[in-house]
Design a protein around this motif. Structure first.
Motif, PDB file in Angstrom:
ATOM      1  N   ASN A 185      -7.735 -13.364   7.814  1.00  0.00           N
ATOM      2  CA  ASN A 185      -8.649 -12.746   6.855  1.00  0.00           C
ATOM      3  C   ASN A 185      -8.133 -11.364   6.465  1.00  0.00           C
ATOM      4  O   ASN A 185      -8.416 -10.361   7.120  1.00  0.00           O
ATOM      5  N   THR A 186      -7.373 -11.301   5.383  1.00  0.00           N
ATOM      6  CA  THR A 186      -6.784 -10.024   4.969  1.00  0.00           C
ATOM      7  C   THR A 186      -7.787  -9.116   4.275  1.00  0.00           C
ATOM      8  O   THR A 186      -7.445  -7.985   3.919  1.00  0.00           O
TER       9      THR A 186
ATOM     10  N   ALA B 102       0.649   9.298   3.780  1.00  0.00           N
ATOM     11  CA  ALA B 102       0.502   9.144   2.334  1.00  0.00           C
ATOM     12  C   ALA B 102       1.850   9.230   1.628  1.00  0.00           C
ATOM     13  O   ALA B 102       2.104   8.518   0.645  1.00  0.00           O
ATOM     14  N   GLU B 103       2.744  10.065   2.134  1.00  0.00           N
ATOM     15  CA  GLU B 103       4.080  10.173   1.545  1.00  0.00           C
ATOM     16  C   GLU B 103       4.918   8.943   1.874  1.00  0.00           C
ATOM     17  O   GLU B 103       5.697   8.473   1.049  1.00  0.00           O
ATOM     18  N   ARG B 104       4.759   8.431   3.079  1.00  0.00           N
ATOM     19  CA  ARG B 104       5.558   7.282   3.526  1.00  0.00           C
ATOM     20  C   ARG B 104       5.090   5.979   2.896  1.00  0.00           C
ATOM     21  O   ARG B 104       5.893   5.069   2.661  1.00  0.00           O
ATOM     22  N   VAL B 105       3.777   5.887   2.648  1.00  0.00           N
ATOM     23  CA  VAL B 105       3.194   4.669   2.079  1.00  0.00           C
ATOM     24  C   VAL B 105       2.427   5.073   0.810  1.00  0.00           C
ATOM     25  O   VAL B 105       1.200   5.124   0.804  1.00  0.00           O
ATOM     26  N   PRO B 106       3.148   5.368  -0.259  1.00  0.00           N
ATOM     27  CA  PRO B 106       2.500   5.957  -1.446  1.00  0.00           C
ATOM     28  C   PRO B 106       1.496   5.050  -2.147  1.00  0.00           C
ATOM     29  O   PRO B 106       0.640   5.539  -2.885  1.00  0.00           O
TER      30      PRO B 106
ATOM     31  N   ALA C 262      -1.251   0.643  10.871  1.00  0.00           N
ATOM     32  CA  ALA C 262      -1.900   0.585   9.554  1.00  0.00           C
ATOM     33  C   ALA C 262      -0.890   0.245   8.468  1.00  0.00           C
ATOM     34  O   ALA C 262      -1.160  -0.571   7.579  1.00  0.00           O
ATOM     35  N   GLU C 263       0.266   0.856   8.537  1.00  0.00           N
ATOM     36  CA  GLU C 263       1.313   0.563   7.553  1.00  0.00           C
ATOM     37  C   GLU C 263       1.742  -0.897   7.643  1.00  0.00           C
ATOM     38  O   GLU C 263       1.901  -1.570   6.614  1.00  0.00           O
ATOM     39  N   TYR C 264       1.911  -1.389   8.870  1.00  0.00           N
ATOM     40  CA  TYR C 264       2.325  -2.779   9.049  1.00  0.00           C
ATOM     41  C   TYR C 264       1.280  -3.728   8.467  1.00  0.00           C
ATOM     42  O   TYR C 264       1.620  -4.676   7.734  1.00  0.00           O
ATOM     43  N   ALA C 265       0.016  -3.474   8.789  1.00  0.00           N
ATOM     44  CA  ALA C 265      -1.048  -4.336   8.283  1.00  0.00           C
ATOM     45  C   ALA C 265      -1.100  -4.296   6.756  1.00  0.00           C
ATOM     46  O   ALA C 265      -1.267  -5.329   6.091  1.00  0.00           O
ATOM     47  N   TRP C 266      -0.933  -3.124   6.180  1.00  0.00           N
ATOM     48  CA  TRP C 266      -0.933  -2.970   4.719  1.00  0.00           C
ATOM     49  C   TRP C 266       0.191  -3.792   4.100  1.00  0.00           C
ATOM     50  O   TRP C 266      -0.007  -4.496   3.100  1.00  0.00           O
ATOM     51  N   ARG C 267       1.361  -3.731   4.694  1.00  0.00           N
ATOM     52  CA  ARG C 267       2.504  -4.490   4.178  1.00  0.00           C
ATOM     53  C   ARG C 267       2.289  -6.002   4.315  1.00  0.00           C
ATOM     54  O   ARG C 267       2.884  -6.775   3.572  1.00  0.00           O
ATOM     55  N   GLN C 268       1.421  -6.391   5.265  1.00  0.00           N
ATOM     56  CA  GLN C 268       1.137  -7.820   5.457  1.00  0.00           C
ATOM     57  C   GLN C 268      -0.004  -8.299   4.567  1.00  0.00           C
ATOM     58  O   GLN C 268      -0.401  -9.462   4.662  1.00  0.00           O
ATOM     59  N   GLY C 269      -0.533  -7.430   3.731  1.00  0.00           N
ATOM     60  CA  GLY C 269      -1.545  -7.843   2.771  1.00  0.00           C
ATOM     61  C   GLY C 269      -2.976  -7.481   3.112  1.00  0.00           C
ATOM     62  O   GLY C 269      -3.894  -7.822   2.357  1.00  0.00           O
ATOM     63  N   PHE C 270      -3.190  -6.785   4.229  1.00  0.00           N
ATOM     64  CA  PHE C 270      -4.537  -6.323   4.562  1.00  0.00           C
ATOM     65  C   PHE C 270      -4.874  -5.129   3.669  1.00  0.00           C
ATOM     66  O   PHE C 270      -4.134  -4.142   3.634  1.00  0.00           O
TER      67      PHE C 270
END
Length: 222
Positions: A67-68, A108-112, A83-91
């Motif tokens: 459930n993304t 925020a700079e790393r994951v714009p 958080a970055e990993y989950a974001w990249r996986q579509g969450f």
């Protein structure tokens, strides 16, 4: 002023004799673990808790979720690799709360493309919202142990009925602190009044320096 590098505690120091009475590990109020304290750690590079990658047990747990759209909170996330990993996986509904502003800026700079409104600079204990899942990763051990009962109550308050608290807790004690350790019996004393325990056992996929010293837990809000 305390200048201990967390790397020594988190990876190399041998376990000390465990005493799980949190009062014995409470930090004097003259040395509060507040925003100033943690901001100074980031400013001076005293971030030995930072793995530079998602913690393997949490990464593998996230890989099992389907459930993304789930609302996920990561308190005290620091640089937020989970958080970055989950974001990249579509969450898409991931929220970070941290008392220090610098790691949120760095994230925020790393994951714009990550929504800025989901990066919350504030006190976890004052946060009000409802989540399906909360991930615990080196947040509990960073708190003054006197706050552990409040931690359990706040986790319960932030989760919807049936929501889950999932994460890693150190199964060892430390000389001084932070970090502050403990053991399974102590942690269950705080959490069982609010949660049903699905699993709470030694993690089998910790990073090598922490192998055998982490408990992986899944707790369902009662």
């Amino acid at each position: 002023e305390r200048t201990t590098n967390w790397f020594v505690f988190f990876t190399l120091a041998p376990p000390t004799v465990c005493s799980w009475k949190f009062a014995k590990r409470s930090l004097p109020m003259s040395n509060p673990l507040n925003e100033k304290f943690w901001s100074a750690r980031y400013a001076t590079g005293h971030t030995g808790w930072d793995l530079g990658q998602p913690s393997p047990p949490l990464r593998e747990y996230l890989d099992q979720l389907t459930n993304t759209d789930a609302r996920i909170l990561i308190p005290g996330a620091g640089n937020g690799y989970e958080a970055e990993y989950a974001w990249r996986q579509g969450f898409t509904n991931i929220f970070i709360v941290d008392i220090a502003e610098q790691p949120l800026r760095d994230f925020a700079e790393r994951v714009p493309d990550f929504p800025r409104e989901q990066l919350i600079h504030g006190n976890f204990f004052a946060h009000t919202a409802t989540y399906d899942l909360i991930l615990e990763q080196t947040f509990f051990c960073a708190l003054n142990p006197a706050l552990r009962p409040d931690y359990a109550r706040q986790m319960h308050a932030l989760l919807r009925p049936g929501g889950q608290l999932v994460g890693l807790w150190f199964d060892r004690d430390f000389a001084g602190g932070p970090p502050f350790g403990g053991d399974r019996e102590e942690y269950l004393g705080y959490l069982e009044p609010y949660f049903t325990v699905s699993t709470f056992a030694t993690a089998t996929n910790s990073i090598p320096p922490r192998a055998g010293n982490e408990l992986f837990g899944i707790f369902h809000r009662s």
